[in-house]
Scaffold this motif. Structure first.
Motif, PDB file in Angstrom:
ATOM      1  N   GLU A   1       1.294  18.692   5.654  1.00 10.62           N
ATOM      2  CA  GLU A   1       1.823  18.476   4.230  1.00 10.62           C
ATOM      3  C   GLU A   1       0.352  18.266   3.393  1.00 10.62           C
ATOM      4  OE1 GLU A   1       4.110  17.428   1.020  1.00 10.62           O
ATOM      5  OE2 GLU A   1       4.585  18.184   2.828  1.00 10.62           O
TER       6      GLU A   1
ATOM      7  N   LYS B   1       2.853   7.091   6.473  1.00  9.48           N
ATOM      8  CA  LYS B   1       3.366   7.095   5.312  1.00  9.48           C
ATOM      9  C   LYS B   1       2.576   7.745   4.333  1.00  9.48           C
ATOM     10  CE  LYS B   1       5.688   4.254   1.954  1.00  9.48           C
ATOM     11  NZ  LYS B   1       6.119   2.719   1.543  1.00  9.48           N
TER      12      LYS B   1
ATOM     13  N   LYS C   1       2.879   9.758   0.198  1.00  7.71           N
ATOM     14  CA  LYS C   1       3.599  10.172  -0.648  1.00  7.71           C
ATOM     15  C   LYS C   1       5.186   9.394  -0.573  1.00  7.71           C
ATOM     16  CE  LYS C   1       3.339  14.606  -1.116  1.00  7.71           C
ATOM     17  NZ  LYS C   1       3.078  16.039  -1.470  1.00  7.71           N
ATOM     18  N   ASP C   2       5.224   8.303  -0.234  1.00 11.84           N
ATOM     19  CA  ASP C   2       6.370   7.483   0.017  1.00 11.84           C
ATOM     20  C   ASP C   2       7.373   8.188   0.957  1.00 11.84           C
ATOM     21  OD1 ASP C   2       5.715   5.486  -1.778  1.00 11.84           O
ATOM     22  OD2 ASP C   2       6.326   6.572  -3.628  1.00 11.84           O
ATOM     23  N   GLU C   3       6.938   8.962   1.730  1.00 13.56           N
ATOM     24  CA  GLU C   3       7.701   9.681   2.818  1.00 13.56           C
ATOM     25  C   GLU C   3       7.122   9.335   4.002  1.00 13.56           C
ATOM     26  OE1 GLU C   3       8.729  13.683   2.333  1.00 13.56           O
ATOM     27  OE2 GLU C   3       8.475  13.567  -0.008  1.00 13.56           O
ATOM     28  N   ILE C   4       7.927   9.450   5.180  1.00 16.20           N
ATOM     29  CA  ILE C   4       7.373   9.203   6.384  1.00 16.20           C
ATOM     30  C   ILE C   4       7.306  10.872   7.262  1.00 16.20           C
ATOM     31  CG2 ILE C   4       7.973   8.000   8.737  1.00 16.20           C
ATOM     32  CD1 ILE C   4       7.683   6.366   6.260  1.00 16.20           C
ATOM     33  N   PHE C   5       6.064  10.814   8.026  1.00 17.17           N
ATOM     34  CA  PHE C   5       5.616  12.189   8.454  1.00 17.17           C
ATOM     35  C   PHE C   5       5.241  11.760  10.009  1.00 17.17           C
ATOM     36  CE2 PHE C   5       4.795  12.908   4.191  1.00 17.17           C
ATOM     37  CZ  PHE C   5       5.672  14.225   3.899  1.00 17.17           C
TER      38      PHE C   5
ATOM     39  N   SER D   1       3.710   7.793  13.461  1.00 18.08           N
ATOM     40  CA  SER D   1       4.256   8.298  12.356  1.00 18.08           C
ATOM     41  C   SER D   1       3.435   7.573  11.006  1.00 18.08           C
ATOM     42  CB  SER D   1       5.738   7.490  11.948  1.00 18.08           C
ATOM     43  OG  SER D   1       6.429   7.944  13.127  1.00 18.08           O
TER      44      SER D   1
END
Length: 69
Positions: A18, A4, A6-10, A2
């Protein structure tokens, strides 16, 4: 894995999607060709960081480091 961004978890695949969405077209000239070929950029993983690189024929380039969590 995983990451991080843009302050999101992918997860790995979602992160690539993205990044391609964000950097598919060159912001300088609008080209969707990458460097001297048609790759969509490169993603390398090294320990705690992932590095995404994208270049364009016009000379524009971006290199982004994303934290592995």
């Amino acid at each position: 894995m995983s990451f991080k961004y843009k302050d999101e978890i992918f997860n790995s695949l979602s992160l690539i999607r993205e990044l391609v969405k964000d950097y598919n077209a060159c912001p300088e000239c609008g080209s969707k060709g990458i460097g001297s070929n048609t790759k969509l950029g490169s993603m390398d993983y090294n320990g705690k960081l992932g590095t995404f690189e994208r270049t364009c024929r016009c000379g524009w380039k971006v290199k982004i480091k994303v934290e592995k969590i």
